[in-house]
Design a protein around this motif. Structure first.
Motif, PDB file in Angstrom:
ATOM      1  N   GLU A 390       0.819  -1.229   0.000  1.00 47.09           N
ATOM      2  CA  GLU A 390       0.000   0.000   0.000  1.00 47.09           C
ATOM      3  C   GLU A 390       0.847   1.271   0.000  1.00 47.09           C
ATOM      4  N   GLY A 391       2.179   1.109   0.161  1.00 49.04           N
ATOM      5  CA  GLY A 391       3.048   2.297   0.208  1.00 49.04           C
ATOM      6  C   GLY A 391       2.822   3.103   1.475  1.00 49.04           C
ATOM      7  N   THR A 392       2.625   2.393   2.588  1.00 47.36           N
ATOM      8  CA  THR A 392       2.393   3.081   3.871  1.00 47.36           C
ATOM      9  C   THR A 392       3.307   2.506   4.956  1.00 47.36           C
ATOM     10  N   VAL A 393       3.274   3.144   6.123  1.00 44.49           N
ATOM     11  CA  VAL A 393       3.988   2.652   7.310  1.00 44.49           C
ATOM     12  C   VAL A 393       3.071   2.911   8.505  1.00 44.49           C
ATOM     13  N   VAL A 394       3.054   1.993   9.465  1.00 41.82           N
ATOM     14  CA  VAL A 394       2.261   2.240  10.668  1.00 41.82           C
ATOM     15  C   VAL A 394       3.189   2.842  11.717  1.00 41.82           C
ATOM     16  N   CYS A 395       2.751   3.948  12.293  1.00 35.62           N
ATOM     17  CA  CYS A 395       3.578   4.598  13.331  1.00 35.62           C
ATOM     18  C   CYS A 395       2.887   4.435  14.685  1.00 35.62           C
ATOM     19  N   LYS A 396       3.625   3.891  15.661  1.00 36.13           N
ATOM     20  CA  LYS A 396       3.045   3.646  16.977  1.00 36.13           C
ATOM     21  C   LYS A 396       3.720   4.534  18.022  1.00 36.13           C
ATOM     22  N   ASN A 397       2.894   5.238  18.786  1.00 38.83           N
ATOM     23  CA  ASN A 397       3.423   6.011  19.907  1.00 38.83           C
ATOM     24  C   ASN A 397       3.620   5.031  21.065  1.00 38.83           C
TER      25      ASN A 397
END
Ligand code: HAM
Length: 422
Positions: A390-397
Motif C-alpha cells: 500500500e506504500g504506507t507505514v504504521v507509526c506507533k506512539n
C-alpha cells in the motif's frame, strides 16, 4: 595478580553516559575560551624527555618521580607528557613568535603521571588548559582567572574557591629559599621525611606539605609575599586590584607554591569542597620557561583544569549530563521483503537527522516491540507486506500505544514533527 583485561591501575575506560559529561565540559570550554580569543592547539602526547626536565624543573616531584619515560628504537629518551605547558611552549617556539607578539591557545587531552592512584588522582588524567604567551601585564593574569571562573560557572561549578599567591621573580628565588631555609632548618626534626629531604633540595615545597606533623611549623613560616622584592610585590598587588575590579573573590594563600618550577609572580589554585584530599580542580599562574636551544625565555600566563576532578565536583552538586536514547524511532519489520525495506527506511531517516534503529532478523512483532521499549524509543514504525504493497507505514506512539498509518513518502517529515512534539 591483576587480570590482563583490567585497565592499568590509574586509568579508566569511559562509557556513556559518563562520556556525555565529558563532551558537555569540552564543548563548554571551546565556547567560553573562544570568547576570549583562544584557539585550539593539539600537541603530541610524547616529547623529548629533556623538554620536560628543562621546562618543568629537574627538582620537581613530577620530573623526579612521576614521569613515564622510555627509550625508543632510535635510543632517544621520550616521555609521555605529564602536563601541557612545556609542549605548548615548544610548539609555539617551533612555529615562531616575535618579541612582543601575543599568542593565546587552549588544549585538551590526556596527561600522564605515575602517581599512586586514589580518588581524583589518576595516572592517565585529562586536562583542559590555556596559555597566553607574550604578555607581561598583571591584567592578563586577572583576565586568565576571570576566564577560568566563567568556564566553571558555565559547567555549573560556582562554589569553588580561588587561592592566590606570588612566587616572585627568578631574582627573588634565592633570597626566599635562603629565608625559608633559615626558618625551617632549626625546626625540621619534627617534620615528615619528605620535608627533611626537601630542606636540602627544594625548600619551597616544604610550604605546601600536607602531612599533619608539619602543619604547626608551616603555619608560622614567613609569608613569601613578605620575602620577595618590591617589583614582585607591586606586580602581585596589581593582579589583586584587577581581580577586585572584576568583582572576583579570592583568598590569599601564603602557602601556595605550586609543584612546577616554571612559575614566576602569580600562582593560583581552584579548590572545591566536593572532592576529598585531592581538592584542586585547577591550577595555574604566570611563568617563564627557558627551553633547550633557545636564547631567550618564553613567558605567559595560563592554567589547567583536571576533567576527572571537574566531574567529581559536578557529581557532588548533583549535576549530570542527561543520557540520550539511542533511537527516537525503532523500525519493526515483518517478513523478508519488509526487512530489506526497513533497512532502506532507517537509512533515509538518519539522513534526516532522526536517530533510528531497525530490526534485521525475523523475530515476532512482540519481541521487536520489547526491544523498542528497552531502547526507550518514543516511536516505533511497523512495516509488513501489506504496508509495502500500500506504500504506507504504521507509526506507533510507544507511550500511548496510539497507531497511525502514514504514507511512506511522507514519513520523514511526519516523524520530524512528531519527535519535536513528544
Ligand atoms: P597542575 O596543578 O599540575 O598544573 O595540574 C592542573 C590540574 O590537573 C590539577 O588542578 C588537577 O585538577 C589535574 N591533575 C593533576 N594531576 C592529576 C592526577 N594525577 N589525576 C587527576 N587530575 C590531575 C599543570 O599541569 C600546569 N601545566 C597548569 C598551567 C598551565 N600552569 C600554567 N599554564
Amino acid at each position: 595478580m591483576a587480570a590482563v583485561m583490567d585497565p592499568i591501575p590509574g586509568t579508566s575506560d569511559l562509557w556513556e553516559p559518563e562520556v556525555l559529561d565529558w563532551v558537555q565540559i569540552e564543548d563548554c570550554a571551546r565556547k567560553v575560551l573562544s570568547l576570549y580569543g583562544f584557539n585550539e592547539l593539539r600537541t603530541p602526547i610524547f616529547e623529548r624527555t629533556e623538554l620536560f626536565v628543562r621546562g618543568i624543573g629537574d627538582q620537581t616531584e613530577v620530573v623526579q618521580k612521576e614521569m613515564y619515560t622510555f627509550e625508543d628504537r632510535g635510543h632517544r629518551s621520550l616521555t609521555l607528557r605529564p602536563e601541557g605547558t612545556a609542549g605548548v611552549m615548544r610548539a609555539i617556539l617551533h612555529q615562531g613568535v616575535s618579541e612582543g607578539e601575543e599568542k593565546r591557545v587552549f588544549y585538551m587531552g590526556p596527561m600522564f603521571r605515575g602517581e599512586k592512584p586514589a580518588a581524583g588522582r589518576k595516572r592517565q588524567f585529562h586536562q583542559i588548559g590555556v596559555e597566553a604567551v607574550g604578555t607581561t601585564e598583571p591584567g592578563r593574569d586577572a583576565e586568565s582567572i576571570a576566564m577560568l571562573v566563567h568556564f566553571l560557572d558555565d559547567i555549573g561549578i560556582s562554589d569553588a574557591r580561588i587561592l592566590l599567591n606570588t612566587r616572585g621573580t627568578a631574582a627573588d628565588r634565592e633570597a626566599v629559599a635562603d629565608a625559608l631555609y633559615e626558618y625551617f632548618k632549626p625546626r625540621v626534626e619534627g617534620m615528615c621525611p619528605d620535608c627533611q629531604r626537601r630542606l636540602g633540595t627544594n625548600v619551597w615545597r616544604m610550604m605546601d606539605c600536607k602531612q599533619e606533623a608539619c602543619q604547626p611549623v608551616i603555619h608560622s613560616a614567613p609569608r613569601i609575599v613578605d620575602l620577595v622584592g618590591e617589583e614582585s610585590r607591586s606586580f602581585f598587588m596589581e593582579v589583586c586590584k584587577f581581580l577586585d575590579e572584576l568583582g572576583l573573590e579570592y583568598e590569599l594563600d601564603p602557602r601556595l607554591v605550586r609543584g612546577l618550577d616554571y612559575y614566576e609572580h602569580t600562582v593560583f589554585e581552584v579548590v572545591h569542597s566536593g572532592l576529598g584530599a585531592q581538592d584542586a580542580i585547577a591550577g595555574g599562574g604566570r611563568y617563564k620557561m627557558q627551553l633547550p636551544g633557545q636564547n631567550r625565555p618564553i613567558e605567559g600566563v595560563g592554567w589547567a583544569v583536571g576533567i576527572e576532578r571537574l566531574l567529581l565536583a559536578r557529581e557532588s552538586l548533583g549535576i549530570r549530563a542527561e543520557a540520550t536514547t539511542p533511537a527516537n524511532v525503532y523500525v519493526a519489520v515483518m517478513g523478508a521483503a519488509a526487512a530489506k525495506a526497513g533497512l532502506e527506511l532507517v537509512q533515509e531517516l538518519r539522513r534526516h537527522d532522526i536517530k533510528a534503529l531497525s530490526e534485521v532478523g525475523r523475530r515476532s512483532l512482540k519481541a521487536q516491540m520489547r526491544t523498542a521499549n528497552k531502547l526507550g524509543a518514543p516511536l516505533a514504525l511497523i512495516l509488513g507486506d501489506s504496508e509495502l504493497s500500500e506504500g504506507t507505514v504504521v507509526c506507533k506512539n510507544m507511550a500511548t500505544s496510539e497507531q497511525e498509518t502514514v504514507k511512506r513518502t511522507d514519513i520523514a517529515q511526519y516523524l520530524l514533527s512528531k519527535i519535536l512534539s513528544i
